[in-house]
Design an enzyme around this catalytic site. Structure first.
Site, mmCIF file in Angstrom:
data_model
loop_
_atom_site.group_PDB
_atom_site.id
_atom_site.type_symbol
_atom_site.label_atom_id
_atom_site.label_comp_id
_atom_site.label_asym_id
_atom_site.label_seq_id
_atom_site.Cartn_x
_atom_site.Cartn_y
_atom_site.Cartn_z
ATOM 1 N N GLU A 163 0.824 -1.208 0.000
ATOM 2 C CA GLU A 163 0.000 0.000 0.000
ATOM 3 C C GLU A 163 0.864 1.266 0.000
ATOM 4 O OE1 GLU A 163 -2.890 -0.579 -0.743
ATOM 5 O OE2 GLU A 163 -3.081 -2.676 -0.129
ATOM 6 N N HIS A 205 1.695 2.181 -3.495
ATOM 7 C CA HIS A 205 0.590 2.959 -4.070
ATOM 8 C C HIS A 205 0.660 4.422 -3.615
ATOM 9 C CE1 HIS A 205 -1.223 -0.405 -5.922
ATOM 10 N NE2 HIS A 205 -1.798 -0.929 -4.849
#
Length: 226
Positions: free
Chosen positions: A129, A132
């Site tokens: 994550e 991202h």
């Protein structure tokens, strides 16, 4: 006097443990409990489990932020793109079975406390994550664009450790040739399919295929796939 005061407290604690064990046995066997009692006890077990999972997620989070080389590396790299993450931006919450984590530009990183089976799994999820997050701030990703998302999904799956051979074995997938690439493609497609703008699996596969070579080769901010 101290001994006399401590003894009843210990006994009461042991009695509560025994009562809980007895209730658990009754719930498993179905003996000696009404349907209402079974439902009430199941709710208590669910609450206890959720609290345990939340606490475990928080403990692992703190430990990884202090001691995990890839997590610490990503924290430093995010600072270089003007994103200073705090531990409060990693939120432990229960999720459905389709995910182990998530990223939101507004709210940060979601850690699915009920889907993280080990500290290593949580480490991979955090790094995934954070890739991202890095892409969002460095490359100005349009998350409504399937190709943009596909590129970030390819990079996150490849760079996070999520597609290591040991993780694939646990999922029931393994091959002797191009295992890493196969895993990255499969997981990127699954993530793109969740985009509201994605029509179907074929739409996701086309988006991933169109960007795969370039995005798989881009290992920034790592020097190589770790």
């Amino acid at each position: 006097m101290a001994d006399k005061e401590e003894t009843p407290a210990v006994s009461l604690k042991e009695m509560k443990k025994f009562e809980k064990w007895t209730k658990s046995l009754q719930y498993i066997t179905g003996l000696g409990m009404t349907e209402v009692e079974k439902q009430d006890f199941k709710k208590r077990l669910d609450v206890d489990l959720e609290e345990y999972q939340c606490n475990q997620c928080e403990v692992w989070k703190d430990n990884l932020l202090k001691n995990s080389p890839p997590v610490r590396f990503m924290m430093e790299q995010l600072k270089k793109v003007d994103k200073h993450m705090s531990k409060d931006e990693f939120v432990c919450m229960p999720c459905d079975e389709t995910r182990s984590g998530g990223f939101s530009p507004e709210f940060g990183v979601l850690l699915c406390q009920n889907r993280l089976g080990s500290k290593t799994h949580q480490e991979h999820t955090m790094v995934h994550e954070m890739v991202h997050m890095y892409d969002h701030h460095k490359f100005n990703v349009d998350w409504n664009n399937l190709k943009h998302q596909a590129c970030s999904e390819v990079r996150a799956a490849s760079l996070s450790g999520d597609c290591r051979w040991t993780r694939e074995i646990q999922r029931g997938f393994f091959t002797f040739t191009k295992q890493h690439q196969t895993c990255v493609k499969r997981r990127a497609v699954l993530s793109v399919m969740q985009n509201p703008n994605c029509k179907d699996q074929e739409d996701a596969e086309r988006a991933v295929a169109s960007v795969f070579d370039a995005c798989f080769a881009d290992t920034r901010p790592f020097d190589e796939i770790y």
